[in-house]
Write a protein that holds these residues in place. Structure first.
Motif, PDB file in Angstrom:
ATOM      1  N   VAL A 163       3.740 -20.944   9.897  1.00 26.97           N
ATOM      2  CA  VAL A 163       3.949 -19.811   8.990  1.00 26.97           C
ATOM      3  C   VAL A 163       2.809 -18.804   9.124  1.00 26.97           C
ATOM      4  N   ARG A 164       1.563 -19.295   9.113  1.00 27.65           N
ATOM      5  CA  ARG A 164       0.401 -18.401   9.201  1.00 27.65           C
ATOM      6  C   ARG A 164       0.332 -17.689  10.549  1.00 27.65           C
ATOM      7  N   SER A 165       0.770 -18.352  11.604  1.00 28.39           N
ATOM      8  CA  SER A 165       0.627 -17.789  12.946  1.00 28.39           C
ATOM      9  C   SER A 165       1.717 -16.792  13.289  1.00 28.39           C
ATOM     10  N   PHE A 166       2.939 -17.005  12.773  1.00 25.10           N
ATOM     11  CA  PHE A 166       4.066 -16.211  13.257  1.00 25.10           C
ATOM     12  C   PHE A 166       4.832 -15.454  12.176  1.00 25.10           C
ATOM     13  N   VAL A 167       4.594 -15.747  10.900  1.00 25.31           N
ATOM     14  CA  VAL A 167       5.393 -15.116   9.849  1.00 25.31           C
ATOM     15  C   VAL A 167       4.530 -14.267   8.927  1.00 25.31           C
ATOM     16  N   VAL A 168       3.716 -14.905   8.099  1.00 25.29           N
ATOM     17  CA  VAL A 168       2.900 -14.174   7.133  1.00 25.29           C
ATOM     18  C   VAL A 168       1.601 -14.931   6.917  1.00 25.29           C
ATOM     19  N   GLU A 169       0.517 -14.190   6.761  1.00 24.47           N
ATOM     20  CA  GLU A 169      -0.801 -14.810   6.589  1.00 24.47           C
ATOM     21  C   GLU A 169      -1.499 -14.194   5.372  1.00 24.47           C
ATOM     22  N   PRO A 170      -2.102 -15.027   4.516  1.00 25.02           N
ATOM     23  CA  PRO A 170      -2.812 -14.489   3.353  1.00 25.02           C
ATOM     24  C   PRO A 170      -4.259 -14.149   3.686  1.00 25.02           C
ATOM     25  N   PHE A 171      -4.772 -13.123   3.035  1.00 25.77           N
ATOM     26  CA  PHE A 171      -6.173 -12.734   3.157  1.00 25.77           C
ATOM     27  C   PHE A 171      -6.686 -12.324   1.785  1.00 25.77           C
ATOM     28  N   GLN A 172      -8.004 -12.381   1.619  1.00 26.05           N
ATOM     29  CA  GLN A 172      -8.629 -11.869   0.403  1.00 26.05           C
ATOM     30  C   GLN A 172      -9.532 -10.699   0.767  1.00 26.05           C
ATOM     31  N   ILE A 173      -9.502  -9.647  -0.047  1.00 25.47           N
ATOM     32  CA  ILE A 173     -10.322  -8.465   0.206  1.00 25.47           C
ATOM     33  C   ILE A 173     -11.750  -8.728  -0.263  1.00 25.47           C
ATOM     34  N   PRO A 174     -12.737  -8.715   0.652  1.00 24.46           N
ATOM     35  CA  PRO A 174     -14.107  -9.069   0.280  1.00 24.46           C
ATOM     36  C   PRO A 174     -14.999  -7.892  -0.080  1.00 24.46           C
ATOM     37  N   SER A 175     -14.572  -6.668   0.249  1.00 23.06           N
ATOM     38  CA  SER A 175     -15.450  -5.505   0.054  1.00 23.06           C
ATOM     39  C   SER A 175     -14.656  -4.339  -0.501  1.00 23.06           C
ATOM     40  N   GLY A 176     -15.381  -3.251  -0.816  1.00 27.79           N
ATOM     41  CA  GLY A 176     -14.750  -2.074  -1.405  1.00 27.79           C
ATOM     42  C   GLY A 176     -14.400  -0.993  -0.409  1.00 27.79           C
ATOM     43  N   SER A 177     -14.334  -1.308   0.890  1.00 25.33           N
ATOM     44  CA  SER A 177     -14.101  -0.265   1.893  1.00 25.33           C
ATOM     45  C   SER A 177     -12.696   0.324   1.826  1.00 25.33           C
TER      46      SER A 177
END
Length: 274
Positions: free
Chosen positions: A77-91
């Motif tokens: 799932v992570r490799s080919f469909v959808v991957e979660p991320f968290q935003i670490p900065s204010g850029s």
């Protein structure tokens, strides 16, 4: 070096897969023989754990191969469909807040092999205005998120807080002037709505001088990216272009906000990413 979770997950997939195949080849036939030699009424009552013991399956094999299916599903799932991320900065303020959890579409820019990120099935090309996640060119173990501003062959310039693409000024409309207390960047800023190739989104401009100004011609096979927090973003103006092979996917949804560890998670920012 950053914490390369994708590489660690790939290694876990390979290791557990090897143990799973080894068990299927070596110990599964033994378990079948054990069950075949049992009386039907006894066979029904024998649990899987008992089968492992009767066939003398090593505990290490039993433990490691039991994780294979779970890891394989997560890895796929992570490799080919959808991957979660968290935003670490204010850029990427004001579009994405620090602590936003986002989802990234992994097949928008082609199906790619895990870790190497090599395209195996092309789909669509990145478009100007997309919010993209990519491997940081100076350290591919790190993932960055920015807005795609320049496509291959484009000429991008940024002077006196004015963005120009192919000699055409990108229009923006002043929405508000924010004080320090209203801005997570901790400085007064102006809030604009920008129209980048038909994609409308909000950006921040500070009142101070922007040191990295200039003009860039995007080479073939590369992209020029910028943060929506224009004066508080380390992006292509500082470290150069993003190679096509570094592209991981398009960020499309915020599903949770968790600003601080001891704070209460919130869904107030949930929604599609513009």
């Amino acid at each position: 070096m950053g914490f390369d979770f994708e590489l660690i997950l790939a290694i876990a997939f390979l290791v557990t897969g090897v143990f799973w195949v080894y068990d299927r080849i070596v110990y599964l036939p033994k378990r079948k023989v054990v069950l075949a030699n049992m009386a039907p009424e006894t066979r029904i009552a024998v649990s899987k754990d008992a089968q492992q013991r009767l066939a003398e399956t090593p505990r290490l094999v039993v433990e490691v191969k039991s994780y294979f299916i779970i890891i394989a599903v997560i890895f796929g799932v992570r490799s080919f469909v959808v991957e979660p991320f968290q935003i670490p900065s204010g850029s990427m303020l004001p579009t994405l807040k620090i602590g936003d959890f986002i989802l990234v579409n992994k097949f928008d820019y082609g199906l790619r092999l895990p870790v190497s990120n090599t395209t195996i099935i092309p789909t669509t090309e990145p478009e100007r205005g997309d919010v993209v996640v990519f491997k940081y060119p100076l350290d591919p173990s790190l993932n960055y998120i920015k807005r795609l501003v320049g496509l291959p062959g484009d000429t991008v310039s940024y002077h006196d807080k004015v963005l120009t693409v192919n000699n055409k000024q990108v229009s923006k409309e002043l929405l508000a002037k924010l004080s320090v207390s209203l801005n997570p960047s901790k400085e007064p800023v102006q809030l604009f709505n920008e129209n980048l190739g038909g994609v409308q989104h909000d950006i921040y401009n500070s009142y101070r001088f922007t040191p990295h100004e200039g003009e860039w011609v995007v080479p073939e096979g590369h992209y020029f990216v910028m943060g929506d927090n224009r004066d508080n973003s380390a992006d292509s103006r500082f470290w150069g272009f993003v190679p096509e092979e570094n592209m991981k996917g398009r960020a499309f949804y915020v599903w949770l906000h968790w600003g601080e560890f001891f704070s209460v998670p919130s869904i107030k920012n949930n929604g599609l990413i513009e």
